[in-house]
Write a protein that holds these residues in place. Structure first.
Motif, PDB file in Angstrom:
ATOM      1  N   ASP A  25       0.812  -1.210   0.000  1.00 24.61           N
ATOM      2  CA  ASP A  25       0.000   0.000   0.000  1.00 24.61           C
ATOM      3  C   ASP A  25       0.844   1.257   0.000  1.00 24.61           C
ATOM      4  N   SER A  26       2.119   1.124  -0.260  1.00 21.62           N
ATOM      5  CA  SER A  26       2.986   2.287  -0.151  1.00 21.62           C
ATOM      6  C   SER A  26       2.613   3.382  -1.119  1.00 21.62           C
ATOM      7  N   HIS A  27       2.021   3.010  -2.245  1.00 25.50           N
ATOM      8  CA  HIS A  27       1.664   4.036  -3.214  1.00 25.50           C
ATOM      9  C   HIS A  27       0.466   4.858  -2.757  1.00 25.50           C
ATOM     10  N   LEU A  28      -0.227   4.387  -1.689  1.00 28.42           N
ATOM     11  CA  LEU A  28      -1.361   5.135  -1.170  1.00 28.42           C
ATOM     12  C   LEU A  28      -0.962   6.073  -0.048  1.00 28.42           C
ATOM     13  N   ALA A  29       0.261   5.891   0.467  1.00 27.76           N
ATOM     14  CA  ALA A  29       0.609   6.584   1.696  1.00 27.76           C
ATOM     15  C   ALA A  29       1.018   8.016   1.475  1.00 27.76           C
ATOM     16  N   GLY A  30       1.462   8.360   0.269  1.00 37.74           N
ATOM     17  CA  GLY A  30       1.916   9.715   0.038  1.00 37.74           C
ATOM     18  C   GLY A  30       3.341   9.879   0.518  1.00 37.74           C
ATOM     19  N   PRO A  31       3.872  11.113   0.563  1.00 39.88           N
ATOM     20  CA  PRO A  31       5.254  11.369   0.899  1.00 39.88           C
ATOM     21  C   PRO A  31       5.522  11.183   2.373  1.00 39.88           C
ATOM     22  N   THR A  32       6.777  10.966   2.700  1.00 38.73           N
ATOM     23  CA  THR A  32       7.174  10.895   4.097  1.00 38.73           C
ATOM     24  C   THR A  32       7.572  12.263   4.608  1.00 38.73           C
ATOM     25  N   VAL A  33       8.255  13.043   3.802  1.00 40.78           N
ATOM     26  CA  VAL A  33       8.619  14.398   4.206  1.00 40.78           C
ATOM     27  C   VAL A  33       8.407  15.313   3.010  1.00 40.78           C
ATOM     28  N   GLU A  34       7.542  16.284   3.142  1.00 41.17           N
ATOM     29  CA  GLU A  34       7.242  17.141   1.995  1.00 41.17           C
ATOM     30  C   GLU A  34       6.683  18.464   2.478  1.00 41.17           C
ATOM     31  N   GLN A  35       7.188  19.525   1.940  1.00 41.67           N
ATOM     32  CA  GLN A  35       6.675  20.847   2.246  1.00 41.67           C
ATOM     33  C   GLN A  35       5.458  21.114   1.376  1.00 41.67           C
ATOM     34  N   ALA A  36       4.292  21.287   2.012  1.00 41.27           N
ATOM     35  CA  ALA A  36       3.068  21.487   1.246  1.00 41.27           C
ATOM     36  C   ALA A  36       3.109  22.802   0.490  1.00 41.27           C
ATOM     37  N   GLN A  37       2.616  22.780  -0.753  1.00 45.90           N
ATOM     38  CA  GLN A  37       2.493  24.017  -1.507  1.00 45.90           C
ATOM     39  C   GLN A  37       1.365  24.861  -0.927  1.00 45.90           C
ATOM     40  N   PRO A 368     -19.520  17.355   4.501  1.00 45.09           N
ATOM     41  CA  PRO A 368     -18.258  17.744   5.154  1.00 45.09           C
ATOM     42  C   PRO A 368     -18.067  17.096   6.524  1.00 45.09           C
ATOM     43  N   CYS A 369     -19.139  17.012   7.306  1.00 46.35           N
ATOM     44  CA  CYS A 369     -19.035  16.386   8.624  1.00 46.35           C
ATOM     45  C   CYS A 369     -18.711  14.896   8.499  1.00 46.35           C
ATOM     46  N   ALA A 370     -19.317  14.243   7.530  1.00 47.15           N
ATOM     47  CA  ALA A 370     -19.059  12.822   7.337  1.00 47.15           C
ATOM     48  C   ALA A 370     -17.607  12.577   6.955  1.00 47.15           C
ATOM     49  N   VAL A 371     -17.088  13.378   6.033  1.00 41.05           N
ATOM     50  CA  VAL A 371     -15.698  13.205   5.610  1.00 41.05           C
ATOM     51  C   VAL A 371     -14.748  13.490   6.767  1.00 41.05           C
ATOM     52  N   HIS A 372     -15.103  14.448   7.630  1.00 36.87           N
ATOM     53  CA  HIS A 372     -14.301  14.740   8.814  1.00 36.87           C
ATOM     54  C   HIS A 372     -14.164  13.480   9.673  1.00 36.87           C
ATOM     55  N   ILE A 373     -15.245  12.744   9.831  1.00 34.66           N
ATOM     56  CA  ILE A 373     -15.215  11.503  10.607  1.00 34.66           C
ATOM     57  C   ILE A 373     -14.460  10.404   9.852  1.00 34.66           C
ATOM     58  N   PHE A 374     -14.707  10.286   8.547  1.00 33.60           N
ATOM     59  CA  PHE A 374     -14.020   9.262   7.761  1.00 33.60           C
ATOM     60  C   PHE A 374     -12.502   9.434   7.841  1.00 33.60           C
ATOM     61  N   ASN A 375     -12.038  10.676   7.798  1.00 32.50           N
ATOM     62  CA  ASN A 375     -10.598  10.936   7.837  1.00 32.50           C
ATOM     63  C   ASN A 375      -9.964  10.472   9.141  1.00 32.50           C
ATOM     64  N   ARG A 376     -10.772  10.360  10.190  1.00 28.67           N
ATOM     65  CA  ARG A 376     -10.249   9.928  11.480  1.00 28.67           C
ATOM     66  C   ARG A 376     -10.396   8.430  11.706  1.00 28.67           C
ATOM     67  N   LEU A 377     -11.301   7.826  10.980  1.00 25.14           N
ATOM     68  CA  LEU A 377     -11.506   6.391  11.126  1.00 25.14           C
ATOM     69  C   LEU A 377     -10.669   5.573  10.139  1.00 25.14           C
ATOM     70  N   ILE A 378     -10.349   6.158   8.991  1.00 30.73           N
ATOM     71  CA  ILE A 378      -9.621   5.441   7.941  1.00 30.73           C
ATOM     72  C   ILE A 378      -8.134   5.721   8.080  1.00 30.73           C
ATOM     73  N   PRO A 379      -7.278   4.692   8.045  1.00 27.21           N
ATOM     74  CA  PRO A 379      -5.830   4.916   8.106  1.00 27.21           C
ATOM     75  C   PRO A 379      -5.381   5.887   7.033  1.00 27.21           C
ATOM     76  N   LYS A 380      -4.419   6.739   7.386  1.00 21.96           N
ATOM     77  CA  LYS A 380      -4.007   7.802   6.469  1.00 21.96           C
ATOM     78  C   LYS A 380      -3.524   7.282   5.128  1.00 21.96           C
ATOM     79  N   LYS A 381      -2.834   6.128   5.151  1.00 24.09           N
ATOM     80  CA  LYS A 381      -2.306   5.626   3.881  1.00 24.09           C
ATOM     81  C   LYS A 381      -3.404   5.092   2.962  1.00 24.09           C
ATOM     82  N   MET A 382      -4.632   4.938   3.500  1.00 21.27           N
ATOM     83  CA  MET A 382      -5.756   4.456   2.690  1.00 21.27           C
ATOM     84  C   MET A 382      -6.733   5.561   2.325  1.00 21.27           C
ATOM     85  N   GLN A 383      -6.529   6.779   2.836  1.00 18.72           N
ATOM     86  CA  GLN A 383      -7.558   7.810   2.717  1.00 18.72           C
ATOM     87  C   GLN A 383      -7.863   8.197   1.279  1.00 18.72           C
TER      88      GLN A 383
END
Length: 444
Positions: A25-37, A368-383
């Motif tokens: 699942d590494s391709h789902l995880a995103g960067p390890t260190v990155e300065q956001a634009q 928006p409220c539902a996605v707020h909850i989903f973001n906390r229940l779903i592992p970040k690398k799967m979001q």
């Protein structure tokens, strides 16, 4: 149908060793260190945000206008509710088909060239509708429109989600869709009420797509070169062997469908978007058939519904965060159910119109409220993948519910809209109740 997915994905630091399975699942995880634009840096990002807002504004206009045009389409082609409902299915089918190749297309061609394809498809679809062809060709055009809208929706969504201060930017992005939802029925009703052919509404959509073709291409040109992360990711993606990539994608998909929050979230958004699009698409037909409303006047009721959604997302979302999203979604869903009963049984056009607007107000902050909850229940690398799946299933709900409404309305009358929506609201409540509770430490 589009109704929009609003996931906020931010890069994280992750130095922990990975197991062989997690490597899949590494391709789902995103960067390890990155300065956001940011919206200001690189310089063109400000125009990219504006371009994304304009394209999603067009989506809002496209999704909300059919409700005001259905009566004219039925009359023009001498067809019934069941037949005209096919338009909703064709549009959503375009979204589903596009989900299979959007990522590969963006990686291979880059965002700018992919957006060229998206806007070209929109222009092709709108031009076909403007010519007022036979109904099967109109349905095919809605399918093409679904593909085009899905492509630029995915690119704009991901771009805005990964900027710094993405909450405010996504609020602007969502608001643009809502404004389009307000404008579409207003313009469509005005055009029809003045005696113009229903298909002439899509001349404006064609002009907007033509402008976006030029503006979005210019703004996203060389985007990959300005983002070292995306450039490296694209190179890695291109260097992978096809077999290994397919195996990894299959493993990731199995993890998605076995993740309880993802599955329940998909069912929840399926019911939510089904109710939202069914109300937007069929409330006018109900007011005309059972309240004897004038189609040239009650067409504005859909704009009131979308105005309620827009205001609700800008105002009540903050209230939901204050009292807790879990309880808040239960309350507003129950309120929307009560309003649906009032619309069904109170024979008053002014009263029903106000109730429809307030229904939109309560439904607005749910996503928006539902996605707020989903973001906390779903592992970040799967979001990213999970929220994309949830959005795709939601689009299906936005097709199936209006289609079933049309089929049943053909036999029983458009009052069936209300029991269908009430059933969907109950389904939302059940799915929301079954969701795991968010751990306090993950809310901090």
């Amino acid at each position: 149908m589009s109704s929009i997915s609003n996931g906020v994905v931010t890069p994280i630091q992750d130095d922990a060793p990975r197991s062989p399975d997690s490597a899949d699942d590494s391709h789902l995880a995103g960067p390890t260190v990155e300065q956001a634009q940011t919206i200001w840096n690189p310089y063109k990002n400000r125009f990219r945000v504006l371009s994304s807002c304009l394209t999603v504004f067009g989506n809002g206009c496209n999704d909300s206008a059919p409700g005001a045009l259905l009566a004219s389409i039925e009359k023009h082609y001498s067809i019934g509710y069941g037949t005209v409902a096919i338009l909703f299915v064709c549009n959503a089918a375009g979204f589903v088909v596009a989900a299979f190749f959007i990522n590969a297309l963006a990686v291979k061609l880059g965002r700018a060239k992919t957006l060229i394809i998206a806007e070209a498809l929109l222009m092709l679809g709108y031009l076909s509708i403007i010519l007022t062809p036979p109904f099967p060709a109109v349905a095919a055009s809605f399918f093409v429109l679904g593909i085009g809208m899905a492509i630029h929706l995915a690119i704009g969504q991901v771009f805005c989600s990964n900027l710094a201060n993405n909450t405010a930017i996504l609020g602007l992005y969502q608001g643009s869709y809502g404004i389009g939802g307000i404008a579409g029925p207003l313009i469509a009703t005005t055009i029809v009420s003045r005696g113009f052919l229903w298909s002439r509404y899509y001349i404006l959509q064609l002009c907007l797509a033509a402008f976006n073709l030029v503006f979005s291409t210019w703004s996203f040109w060389n985007y990959e070169l300005e983002s070292e992360l995306d450039h490296v990711a694209s190179q890695q993606e291109g260097s992978e062997r096809t077999g290994a990539r397919a195996k990894r994608s299959w493993n990731a998909f199995k993890r998605l469908v076995s993740n309880k929050p993802t599955v329940l979230g998909a069912c929840f958004i399926f019911a939510y978007q089904g109710a939202e699009v069914a109300i937007s698409g069929w409330i006018i037909s109900f007011l005309v058939q059972f309240r004897r409303g004038d189609p040239t006047k009650v067409g504005f009721v859909t704009s009131g519904f979308w105005a309620g959604i827009t205001v609700g997302r800008f105002t009540l979302s903050f209230l939901g965060h204050k009292i807790g999203e879990r309880l808040f979604v239960f309350l507003v869903t129950f309120g929307a159910l009560i309003l649906e009963l009032l619309i069904w049984f109170v024979p008053s056009i002014p009263g029903d119109s106000v109730a429809v607007a307030f229904s939109g107000l309560l439904l607005g902050p749910i996503y928006p409220c539902a996605v707020h909850i989903f973001n906390r229940l779903i592992p970040k690398k799967m979001q990213v993948s999970s929220l994309s799946l949830i959005a795709s299933v939601g689009s299906s709900g936005g097709a199936i519910a209006p289609f079933i409404t049309g089929i049943l309305a053909q036999r029983e009358g458009t009052y069936v809209l209300h029991p269908i929506c009430i059933t969907l609201f109950i389904a939302m409540g059940v799915c929301w109740w079954l969701l795991p509770r968010v751990e306090k430490k993950r809310e901090e």
